[in-house]
Each structure stands twice: as C-alpha cells, then as structure tokens.
Design a protein around this motif. Structure first.
Motif, PDB file in Angstrom:
ATOM      1  N   ASN A  26      73.689  17.193  35.895  1.00 58.42           N
ATOM      2  CA  ASN A  26      73.235  16.769  37.187  1.00 58.42           C
ATOM      3  C   ASN A  26      71.946  17.201  37.382  1.00 58.42           C
ATOM      4  O   ASN A  26      71.066  16.294  38.055  1.00 58.42           O
ATOM      5  CB  ASN A  26      74.079  17.416  38.224  1.00 58.42           C
ATOM      6  CG  ASN A  26      75.443  16.659  38.327  1.00 58.42           C
ATOM      7  OD1 ASN A  26      75.809  15.690  37.721  1.00 58.42           O
ATOM      8  ND2 ASN A  26      76.280  17.252  39.118  1.00 58.42           N
ATOM      9  N   ALA A  27      71.439  18.194  36.699  1.00 60.55           N
ATOM     10  CA  ALA A  27      69.849  18.707  36.864  1.00 60.55           C
ATOM     11  C   ALA A  27      69.114  17.693  36.512  1.00 60.55           C
ATOM     12  O   ALA A  27      67.842  17.547  36.734  1.00 60.55           O
ATOM     13  CB  ALA A  27      69.704  19.950  36.258  1.00 60.55           C
ATOM     14  N   TYR A  28      69.372  16.796  35.288  1.00 56.53           N
ATOM     15  CA  TYR A  28      68.491  15.774  34.710  1.00 56.53           C
ATOM     16  C   TYR A  28      68.465  14.271  35.357  1.00 56.53           C
ATOM     17  O   TYR A  28      67.966  13.384  35.081  1.00 56.53           O
ATOM     18  CB  TYR A  28      68.859  15.743  33.409  1.00 56.53           C
ATOM     19  CG  TYR A  28      68.804  16.912  32.346  1.00 56.53           C
ATOM     20  CD1 TYR A  28      67.713  17.250  31.760  1.00 56.53           C
ATOM     21  CD2 TYR A  28      69.908  17.642  32.296  1.00 56.53           C
ATOM     22  CE1 TYR A  28      67.603  18.708  31.259  1.00 56.53           C
ATOM     23  CE2 TYR A  28      69.921  19.080  31.684  1.00 56.53           C
ATOM     24  CZ  TYR A  28      68.555  19.417  30.714  1.00 56.53           C
ATOM     25  OH  TYR A  28      68.689  20.657  30.297  1.00 56.53           O
ATOM     26  N   VAL A  29      69.393  14.178  36.310  1.00 54.05           N
ATOM     27  CA  VAL A  29      69.777  13.048  37.018  1.00 54.05           C
ATOM     28  C   VAL A  29      68.490  12.286  37.459  1.00 54.05           C
ATOM     29  O   VAL A  29      68.154  11.159  37.171  1.00 54.05           O
ATOM     30  CB  VAL A  29      70.926  12.787  37.733  1.00 54.05           C
ATOM     31  CG1 VAL A  29      70.979  11.600  38.666  1.00 54.05           C
ATOM     32  CG2 VAL A  29      72.077  12.805  37.091  1.00 54.05           C
ATOM     33  N   GLU A  30      67.960  13.171  38.418  1.00 55.77           N
ATOM     34  CA  GLU A  30      66.591  12.706  39.093  1.00 55.77           C
ATOM     35  C   GLU A  30      65.685  12.074  38.062  1.00 55.77           C
ATOM     36  O   GLU A  30      64.833  11.053  38.267  1.00 55.77           O
ATOM     37  CB  GLU A  30      66.333  13.774  40.055  1.00 55.77           C
ATOM     38  CG  GLU A  30      65.001  13.069  41.035  1.00 55.77           C
ATOM     39  CD  GLU A  30      64.681  13.803  42.101  1.00 55.77           C
ATOM     40  OE1 GLU A  30      63.565  13.747  42.564  1.00 55.77           O
ATOM     41  OE2 GLU A  30      65.594  14.680  42.582  1.00 55.77           O
ATOM     42  N   ASP A  31      65.263  13.076  37.061  1.00 59.63           N
ATOM     43  CA  ASP A  31      64.277  12.747  36.141  1.00 59.63           C
ATOM     44  C   ASP A  31      64.427  11.378  35.433  1.00 59.63           C
ATOM     45  O   ASP A  31      63.426  10.531  35.125  1.00 59.63           O
ATOM     46  CB  ASP A  31      64.029  13.816  35.191  1.00 59.63           C
ATOM     47  CG  ASP A  31      63.564  15.068  35.645  1.00 59.63           C
ATOM     48  OD1 ASP A  31      63.101  15.191  36.691  1.00 59.63           O
ATOM     49  OD2 ASP A  31      63.666  16.095  34.930  1.00 59.63           O
ATOM     50  N   VAL A  52      62.278   7.057  36.477  1.00 52.42           N
ATOM     51  CA  VAL A  52      61.732   6.047  35.563  1.00 52.42           C
ATOM     52  C   VAL A  52      62.458   4.982  35.243  1.00 52.42           C
ATOM     53  O   VAL A  52      62.263   4.124  34.339  1.00 52.42           O
ATOM     54  CB  VAL A  52      61.341   6.947  34.277  1.00 52.42           C
ATOM     55  CG1 VAL A  52      60.375   8.097  34.580  1.00 52.42           C
ATOM     56  CG2 VAL A  52      62.674   7.333  33.566  1.00 52.42           C
ATOM     57  N   GLY A  53      63.658   4.441  36.093  1.00 49.25           N
ATOM     58  CA  GLY A  53      64.388   3.446  35.981  1.00 49.25           C
ATOM     59  C   GLY A  53      65.407   3.415  35.126  1.00 49.25           C
ATOM     60  O   GLY A  53      66.098   2.217  34.651  1.00 49.25           O
ATOM     61  N   ILE A  54      65.694   4.813  34.425  1.00 50.36           N
ATOM     62  CA  ILE A  54      67.041   4.648  33.668  1.00 50.36           C
ATOM     63  C   ILE A  54      68.309   4.417  34.571  1.00 50.36           C
ATOM     64  O   ILE A  54      68.317   5.023  35.465  1.00 50.36           O
ATOM     65  CB  ILE A  54      67.077   6.045  32.698  1.00 50.36           C
ATOM     66  CG1 ILE A  54      66.104   5.864  31.935  1.00 50.36           C
ATOM     67  CG2 ILE A  54      68.325   6.078  32.042  1.00 50.36           C
ATOM     68  CD1 ILE A  54      65.766   7.170  30.922  1.00 50.36           C
TER      69      ILE A  54
END
Length: 476
Positions: free
Chosen positions: A372-377, A381-383
């Motif tokens: 979950n820690a990577y979701v916002e990143d 960028v539109g992923i």
C-alpha cells in the motif's frame, strides 16, 4: 553501570553487523533496513539477521552451483540449430529483451511451439492428468506446494497409474511449501509405486544458522515425454480446499501448456536443481526428434538465489522500457524494488498505459501494508491499479503492447528477485499475448480501480503504518 555495559554491547553489535553488511555489498535499501532494525531492536534485529540476513544456501550447495554453471552453459550451446530462432526477426523492443535473456542465463530463443493458455485451475489439472495418462516415456514434475485433497488426489492417482505401467516418474517438492504433503499418506503411496521424490531444500531447525531456511524452490514445472510442458502460477493444490481459513477466498491461477523444444529445456532447468540438491550429475537426455508443433517463439528464463545478480529484475526492467503503448501486470504480491518502481513510473510519464492488477486481499498483513505504501506514487503518474475481489489473484503475468508476454512464477517483490528459485516463459507471440491480455481483462471485470483522491483521504495512521512497514520491505 549496567546501562553503560548495555550501551557498549549495543554499539559493538551494531558495528559488527554493519561491517558484515558492508562486506557483503548488500543492496542499499536492504542494508539500511537491517541497520534500522538492529538500532531500534538490537536483540531481535541481530537474531533475524543471523537467520535471514544473507542468502546462505550452504557451502555444499554453492560449490555444486559453481561447478554446475559451466555445464549448463555448455549444454545450452549444444541446443540443436533446428530448434533456434533468430531474435533479429523480432521487433526492436522484443529483440532487446530476448538478447538480454540469452546473455543473462544462456538459454536462446527457440521456435516451433504450440501454446495453450489455461486460465482455470481445474481445467489445468484435468489437462495435466490427461497428458500424464497418455505419457509414453517419462513424467517429470517440480512444484513449490503439494497439498493433499480434491483434484490433487486425482493427480496422485494418475502418477501411480503411470509408474505402474512402467513410465519413469519423478517429482521435486519444496520441503517447506509441501510440508503437509510430506506428512500425508499420499507420499507413501507415490514412493511405493516407484515415483522418485526429491525433497528440495530440506527444513531442519539445526541448520538455521548455517543455511537460510526461507530460500525456497518456487518453480512450477511439469514435463511429459519431453515434448509437452506446463508452467505458470498454479501449485499442486485444489483452491477449493487450500488455505480456506486465510480469509482471502480461493486462489486464482493460470498455466500455459507448451508443445515444442521448450519442454525439454524446462526439464533440463528442473534437472539442474535436482543436481544441486542431490549432488548427481547434470546429464539431461539428448533432445527428442520432433517436428515443429507450431509457430510460437519461446524463451525459458530460470532465476535463483545462487546468483548474486537479480537477473529476473533486469529482464522485467528491459520489458518495461521496451513498451511503447501498454504494460499490464498481474501479481499477488507487489513490493517492488526502487528500480522497478522508477521504471513503471517512467513508462507512465512517457505515455505508456500501465495497468497493475492485484488481489484485494492477500495472506500476509505485512506485505499488504508494504504494498500500500507504493500506491500513491503509482496513481499520481496515471498508473491504473485494479483490486481483484474474486479471490486471491495468484497469476503472475506481464503483457507488453500485446506483442510479447512474460509468464511464470515470479512475483513483483524482492523475495522473487533474490530469494526464490523461479522460472519464467517469455513468449514473443501475438496470439498468446492477446489471449493473456483477454484473461487480464476478465480479471479487471472483477476488480475495482483505486482513486487517487480517495486514497489520499485514508486515515493518517494507515499512512504512517504503511510507510513504516515499507522501510522494512527489503526484508519481506
């Protein structure tokens, strides 16, 4: 005085672990995670480092691995010219991926294959059992998990039938993943029938300080008559019965049935692990005479902890950077390295449509928080991130531009990159890629997309917890 002694001891321990980490040239993120753990929790951190801090396969295994590598390369160089395909005939991106794959593990691009995508576990098992019942010369299996019950009992019966009619049958089973099976009566029935069983990486608590026990054989390979092979994400476990108390639903898997020279290459990959475990000679039989089964071009890509280079990560990075229009990935566990995260974000920024499909629920709370820690990143960028809600999506696939596909056993996490024996099939076949993409669309139809603004509005405590766990993600 006691406080001073403890302080000095803490400093000594920290220095000792630091020197050990630096002497091993541990990856940057992993080294920082270990140092942080030892600083915050000295006793726990040191114990964990002794148990899982280094990729220790044991001296005997590593000596065998060093001796085996040139034998495998010589074997690969003797693959008949009639089975080879020219990577120069692929498009530019696929050609670069193929050449990197060959340079990394020595196995070339091969032609003459027929591929069948099996997107349902019960269909996969029925098809495999039918091939075993029709076997005329050999059956060879290698799977991480064997779990008795359901259609696994039917597979056991098929192996016994094959052995009783004189077909040599052998199977590799991971000692930890198949632990319940080794305690079942099915294992005795297989042995009594004459099926050769090799227990890979035996688990022994007394060896924990000498050999890292969580280095596992995560491969899924079946080879029948050295002409037909299977690989993919499915273990020998019926999803109707497997881990039903985990609260994640049934596991959802996919396999590919391969006819062609990749079958005997997969067998050789499996036999190399047999040689590492048993010390036997690596001596695959010569390739069988066989007419081309189809037009598909295939490359087999094994990886494992015996190498200090993360070859599979390099392959995935090359595939991502080769994409021009679309990358679609499915994985149950998403805890990427920084380089993989940068590659995915870079692809989206340059206009490539990136879709990541992951299960809504997984069987590891820590991995869930770290992921979950990577979701916002990614969302920023539109992923597109789709959360699959119809069970634990266990399929591991990457389709690039509907032109080529990476399909097999590799999760998008550091465990698969560094710690597990894995195997992937790279197919440069538009028809198979379209079929895999259609399967991924069916997964999407049972998924919900994450929305950036709603994600940012989640409770602060969740964000703090996820970021804290993410710092330790290299250890997961």
């Amino acid at each position: 005085m006691v406080f001073n002694y403890l302080t000095v001891l803490h400093i000594v321990v920290l220095l000792a672990v630091s020197l050990r980490i630096f002497s091993r040239r541990t990856a940057h993120g992993t080294a920082l995670a270990w140092l942080l753990l030892v600083i915050l929790l000295p006793a726990v951190g040191v114990l964990m480092y002794l148990l899982i801090g280094e990729r220790r396969l044991g001296r005997t295994w590593m000596e065998r691995a060093i001796a085996l590598q040139p034998q495998i390369l010589r074997w690969a160089q003797d693959i008949p010219v009639s089975a080879l395909a020219d990577p120069g005939e692929l498009n530019t991106g696929a050609e670069s991926v193929s050449r990197l794959a060959t340079g990394s593990v020595g196995l070339p691009l091969m032609g003459g294959h027929s591929l069948q995508l099996l997107a349902d576990s019960s269909v996969s098992m029925r098809t495999l059992i039918a091939d075993i019942d029709a076997a005329g010369s050999s059956v060879h299996l290698e799977f991480y998990i064997w779990n008795p019950g359901g259609f696994v009992d039917d597979l056991v019966a098929a192996l016994i039938r094959a052995a009783q009619r004189g077909i040599p049958c052998s199977t590799l089973m991971d000692s930890l993943g198949s632990r319940p099976f080794f305690k079942s009566e099915a294992i005795d029935r297989l042995r009594e029938a004459g099926v050769t069983i090799v227990e890979i990486l035996p688990v022994n608590p007394l060896r924990a300080l000498l050999v890292r026990l969580d280095l596992r054989d995560h491969r899924k390979i079946a080879v029948i008559d050295r002409r037909i092979a299977y690989t993919g994400s499915m273990n020998i476990a019926d999803p109707r019965f497997f881990k039903q108390d985990a609260g994640v639903g049934e596991w959802v898997d996919a396999m590919v049935r391969i006819e062609g020279p990749a079958a005997w290459v997969l067998e050789a990959v499996s036999l190399s692990l047999t040689a590492l475990q048993t010390g036997s000679d690596f001596a695959p039989p010569p390739p069988p005479d066989m007419a081309p089964a189809g037009n598909s071009q295939v490359q087999i890509f094994p990886s494992g902890p015996q190498s200090s280079t993360r070859h599979i990560e390099q392959l995935l990075l090359a595939a991502i950077y080769a994409a021009k229009r679309e990358i679609v990935l499915t994985t149950p566990y998403f805890v990427p390295s920084e380089t993989l995260l940068v590659a995915l974000r870079s692809a989206a920024i340059r206009g490539v449509r990136v879709i990541l499909i992951v299960p809504e629920k997984i069987d590891s709370l820590l991995v869930r928080y770290a992921s979950n820690a990577y979701v916002e990143d990614l969302l920023a960028v539109g992923i597109t991130i789709q959360r699959f809600g119809a069970g634990l999506l266990h399929t591991k696939s990457m389709v690039v531009d509907e032109e080529f596909t990476i399909f097999g056993t590799v999760n998008l996490d550091l465990r698969s990159f560094e710690l597990n024996f894995e195997v992937s099939m790279i197919t440069y076949d538009r028809e198979f890629s379209i079929a895999t993409r259609d399967m991924q669309r069916r997964y999407e139809s049972k998924s919900q997309p994450l929305q950036l603004e709603r994600w940012r509005a989640r409770p602060k405590w969740r964000c703090l917890t996820e970021n804290a766990v993410q710092v330790l993600s290299p250890l997961l």
